[in-house]
Scaffold this motif. Sequence first.
Motif, PDB file in Angstrom:
ATOM      1  N   PRO A 215       0.838  -1.198   0.000  1.00 31.52           N
ATOM      2  CA  PRO A 215       0.000   0.000   0.000  1.00 31.52           C
ATOM      3  C   PRO A 215       0.877   1.254   0.000  1.00 31.52           C
ATOM      4  O   PRO A 215       1.997   1.234   0.508  1.00 31.52           O
TER       5      PRO A 215
ATOM      6  N   ASN B 261       0.080   3.835   1.704  1.00 34.07           N
ATOM      7  CA  ASN B 261       0.039   4.279   3.095  1.00 34.07           C
ATOM      8  C   ASN B 261      -0.937   3.428   3.898  1.00 34.07           C
ATOM      9  O   ASN B 261      -1.981   3.024   3.392  1.00 34.07           O
ATOM     10  N   VAL B 262      -0.561   3.193   5.157  1.00 28.46           N
ATOM     11  CA  VAL B 262      -1.437   2.500   6.101  1.00 28.46           C
ATOM     12  C   VAL B 262      -1.457   3.333   7.370  1.00 28.46           C
ATOM     13  O   VAL B 262      -0.411   3.783   7.846  1.00 28.46           O
ATOM     14  N   ASN B 263      -2.633   3.560   7.901  1.00 30.68           N
ATOM     15  CA  ASN B 263      -2.812   4.422   9.057  1.00 30.68           C
ATOM     16  C   ASN B 263      -3.680   3.662  10.047  1.00 30.68           C
ATOM     17  O   ASN B 263      -4.788   3.256   9.708  1.00 30.68           O
ATOM     18  N   PHE B 264      -3.165   3.428  11.264  1.00 30.29           N
ATOM     19  CA  PHE B 264      -3.988   2.630  12.175  1.00 30.29           C
ATOM     20  C   PHE B 264      -3.928   3.115  13.618  1.00 30.29           C
ATOM     21  O   PHE B 264      -3.008   3.815  14.034  1.00 30.29           O
TER      22      PHE B 264
END
Lengths: 96, 96
Positions: B49, B51-54
Amino acid sequence: MSEAPSGWNIQRLTRGEGWHRRFVFGSYRETRAFLDGLASLAEELGYHPQNVNFATNYVNVTLEVGEEEREREQAAQFAQRLGALAVMAAERRGEG
Amino acid sequence: MSEAPSGWNIQRLTRGEGWHRRFVFGSYRETRAFLDGLASLAEELGYHPQNVNFATNYVNVTLEVGEEEREREQAAQFAQRLGALAVMAAERRGEG
């Protein structure tokens, strides 16, 4: 009063502070090692960042730090150990 | 032309598209299972991906999808399998 370890940017909030740090890595392998370490650390300390944002070669971490001394100590411990994890993840660069 | 599987929001970019999806979970345990699955899937498919935001109970994923058919197919496969991982992660709810 516990302070953010060096390397963290501090933002004053209405109540407490936001502590931010960007970790940059040389490869996805290092990034992945760091993220795995972050997850293990969160479980060990029972402390979770407010937000984590990552791509293949960076991880941005935000801690929400309240005003109570105990909260600040927890955040400071998490931040300090996360810094050590970043160094360890980067040191894997030379390996296989 | 390969399309984003349902559940993904598509944003037109100057070149190609951004595919976004927010996955919400009932616990950090589920979120963690999903993130581990995402990392394994990225390695398996050699696709990452943008970007991954968690945080403890959600994961936002952004895919950057170019205009070439092969890129779109890769992204569509990743998106489709990620959706299946989210279902599996949530189904763990009933376990231990």
